[in-house]
Design a protein around this motif. Structure first.
Motif, PDB file in Angstrom:
ATOM      1  N   GLU A 196       0.830  -1.287   0.142  1.00  0.00           N
ATOM      2  CA  GLU A 196      -0.084   0.043  -0.068  1.00  0.00           C
ATOM      3  C   GLU A 196       0.745   1.384   0.001  1.00  0.00           C
ATOM      4  N   ASN A 197       2.081   1.195   0.319  1.00  0.00           N
ATOM      5  CA  ASN A 197       2.871   2.441   0.567  1.00  0.00           C
ATOM      6  C   ASN A 197       4.053   2.411  -0.153  1.00  0.00           C
ATOM      7  N   ARG A 198       4.387   1.402  -1.232  1.00  0.00           N
ATOM      8  CA  ARG A 198       5.715   1.433  -1.787  1.00  0.00           C
ATOM      9  C   ARG A 198       5.652   2.825  -2.810  1.00  0.00           C
ATOM     10  N   ASP A 199       4.706   2.922  -3.407  1.00  0.00           N
ATOM     11  CA  ASP A 199       4.816   4.240  -4.653  1.00  0.00           C
ATOM     12  C   ASP A 199       4.816   5.635  -3.596  1.00  0.00           C
ATOM     13  N   LYS A 200       4.088   5.446  -2.732  1.00  0.00           N
ATOM     14  CA  LYS A 200       4.302   6.802  -1.893  1.00  0.00           C
ATOM     15  C   LYS A 200       5.668   6.988  -1.326  1.00  0.00           C
ATOM     16  N   ILE A 201       6.301   5.985  -0.639  1.00  0.00           N
ATOM     17  CA  ILE A 201       7.507   6.093  -0.438  1.00  0.00           C
ATOM     18  C   ILE A 201       8.508   6.589  -1.629  1.00  0.00           C
ATOM     19  N   ARG A 202       8.406   5.873  -2.727  1.00  0.00           N
ATOM     20  CA  ARG A 202       9.286   6.205  -3.985  1.00  0.00           C
ATOM     21  C   ARG A 202       9.044   7.766  -4.201  1.00  0.00           C
ATOM     22  N   ASN A 203       7.771   8.106  -4.150  1.00  0.00           N
ATOM     23  CA  ASN A 203       7.509   9.576  -4.640  1.00  0.00           C
ATOM     24  C   ASN A 203       7.771  10.581  -3.540  1.00  0.00           C
ATOM     25  N   ASP A 204       7.733  10.334  -2.368  1.00  0.00           N
ATOM     26  CA  ASP A 204       8.040  11.082  -1.263  1.00  0.00           C
ATOM     27  C   ASP A 204       9.329  11.514  -0.832  1.00  0.00           C
ATOM     28  N   TYR A 205      10.108  10.346  -0.993  1.00  0.00           N
ATOM     29  CA  TYR A 205      11.539  10.286  -0.676  1.00  0.00           C
ATOM     30  C   TYR A 205      12.569  10.316  -1.928  1.00  0.00           C
ATOM     31  N   PHE A 206      12.005   9.491  -2.955  1.00  0.00           N
ATOM     32  CA  PHE A 206      13.309   9.517  -3.958  1.00  0.00           C
ATOM     33  C   PHE A 206      12.606   9.918  -5.315  1.00  0.00           C
ATOM     34  N   ALA A 207      11.864  10.928  -5.317  1.00  0.00           N
ATOM     35  CA  ALA A 207      11.542  11.759  -6.412  1.00  0.00           C
ATOM     36  C   ALA A 207      12.777  12.241  -7.068  1.00  0.00           C
ATOM     37  N   ASP A 208      13.715  12.468  -6.660  1.00  0.00           N
ATOM     38  CA  ASP A 208      14.780  13.107  -7.429  1.00  0.00           C
ATOM     39  C   ASP A 208      15.692  12.145  -7.924  1.00  0.00           C
ATOM     40  N   PHE A 209      15.526  10.920  -7.686  1.00  0.00           N
ATOM     41  CA  PHE A 209      16.521   9.858  -8.052  1.00  0.00           C
ATOM     42  C   PHE A 209      16.939   9.783  -9.449  1.00  0.00           C
ATOM     43  N   LYS A 210      15.864   9.805 -10.402  1.00  0.00           N
ATOM     44  CA  LYS A 210      16.166   9.923 -11.852  1.00  0.00           C
ATOM     45  C   LYS A 210      17.012  10.924 -12.421  1.00  0.00           C
ATOM     46  N   GLY A 211      17.093  12.091 -11.744  1.00  0.00           N
ATOM     47  CA  GLY A 211      17.828  13.243 -12.046  1.00  0.00           C
ATOM     48  C   GLY A 211      19.123  13.411 -11.643  1.00  0.00           C
ATOM     49  N   ILE A 212      19.622  12.351 -10.820  1.00  0.00           N
ATOM     50  CA  ILE A 212      20.821  12.337 -10.278  1.00  0.00           C
ATOM     51  C   ILE A 212      21.862  11.723 -11.195  1.00  0.00           C
ATOM     52  N   THR A 213      22.891  12.272 -11.739  1.00  0.00           N
ATOM     53  CA  THR A 213      23.829  11.670 -12.715  1.00  0.00           C
ATOM     54  C   THR A 213      25.136  11.191 -12.034  1.00  0.00           C
ATOM     55  N   ASP A 214      25.323  12.034 -10.965  1.00  0.00           N
ATOM     56  CA  ASP A 214      26.768  11.548 -10.291  1.00  0.00           C
ATOM     57  C   ASP A 214      26.559  10.854  -8.963  1.00  0.00           C
ATOM     58  N   TRP A 215      26.847   9.454  -9.132  1.00  0.00           N
ATOM     59  CA  TRP A 215      26.788   8.508  -8.103  1.00  0.00           C
ATOM     60  C   TRP A 215      28.272   8.032  -7.742  1.00  0.00           C
ATOM     61  N   SER A 216      29.003   9.143  -7.596  1.00  0.00           N
ATOM     62  CA  SER A 216      30.524   8.866  -6.883  1.00  0.00           C
ATOM     63  C   SER A 216      30.317   8.547  -5.578  1.00  0.00           C
ATOM     64  N   LEU A 217      31.094   7.993  -4.932  1.00  0.00           N
ATOM     65  CA  LEU A 217      30.936   7.205  -3.523  1.00  0.00           C
ATOM     66  C   LEU A 217      30.635   8.571  -2.774  1.00  0.00           C
ATOM     67  N   GLU A 218      31.187   9.583  -2.706  1.00  0.00           N
ATOM     68  CA  GLU A 218      30.878  10.925  -1.834  1.00  0.00           C
ATOM     69  C   GLU A 218      29.538  11.227  -2.138  1.00  0.00           C
ATOM     70  N   ASN A 219      29.131  11.595  -3.325  1.00  0.00           N
ATOM     71  CA  ASN A 219      27.718  11.954  -3.567  1.00  0.00           C
ATOM     72  C   ASN A 219      26.603  10.732  -3.070  1.00  0.00           C
ATOM     73  N   LYS A 220      26.955   9.565  -3.136  1.00  0.00           N
ATOM     74  CA  LYS A 220      26.238   8.593  -2.828  1.00  0.00           C
ATOM     75  C   LYS A 220      25.915   8.513  -1.360  1.00  0.00           C
ATOM     76  N   LYS A 221      26.919   8.779  -0.580  1.00  0.00           N
ATOM     77  CA  LYS A 221      27.026   8.649   0.733  1.00  0.00           C
ATOM     78  C   LYS A 221      26.196  10.063   1.183  1.00  0.00           C
TER      79      LYS A 221
END
Length: 95
Positions: A13-38
């Motif tokens: 019931e909550n998977r999509d809400k969690i994805r939208n509320d917390y990770f809406a910016d996920f697709k826009g991130i291009t730099d997944w270096s270790l420091e940025n990932k942390k």
């Protein structure tokens, strides 16, 4: 097929809400270096021990990790709703 426990009923019931509320910016991130990932994990309230190397994490893993954290913080009353739903599902599958 085995019936779902209360946590999985809640997660469904909550998977999509969690994805939208917390990770809406996920697709826009291009730099997944270790420091940025942390820094991303810290900003989302995720445990840093999951960050072991650079590279893009799986969104499903992020969502389920955050879901586990949220589930553990729910009150007894909030959880009991899903315990009842899980019981109902179990009863319906027996019939």
């Amino acid at each position: 097929k085995k019936t779902m426990c209360c946590y999985f009923v809640w997660l469904d019931e909550n998977r999509d809400k969690i994805r939208n509320d917390y990770f809406a910016d996920f697709k826009g991130i291009t730099d997944w270096s270790l420091e940025n990932k942390k820094n991303y994990y810290i900003s989302k309230g995720l445990p840093l021990e999951k960050v072991v190397k650079d590279g893009k994490p799986r969104i499903a893993s992020l969502v389920t990790t955050k879901a586990g954290i949220i589930w553990k913080s729910l009150s007894f009353e909030e959880r009991s709703i899903y315990e009842e739903k899980a019981k109902m599902l179990k009863q319906n599958t027996k019939q």
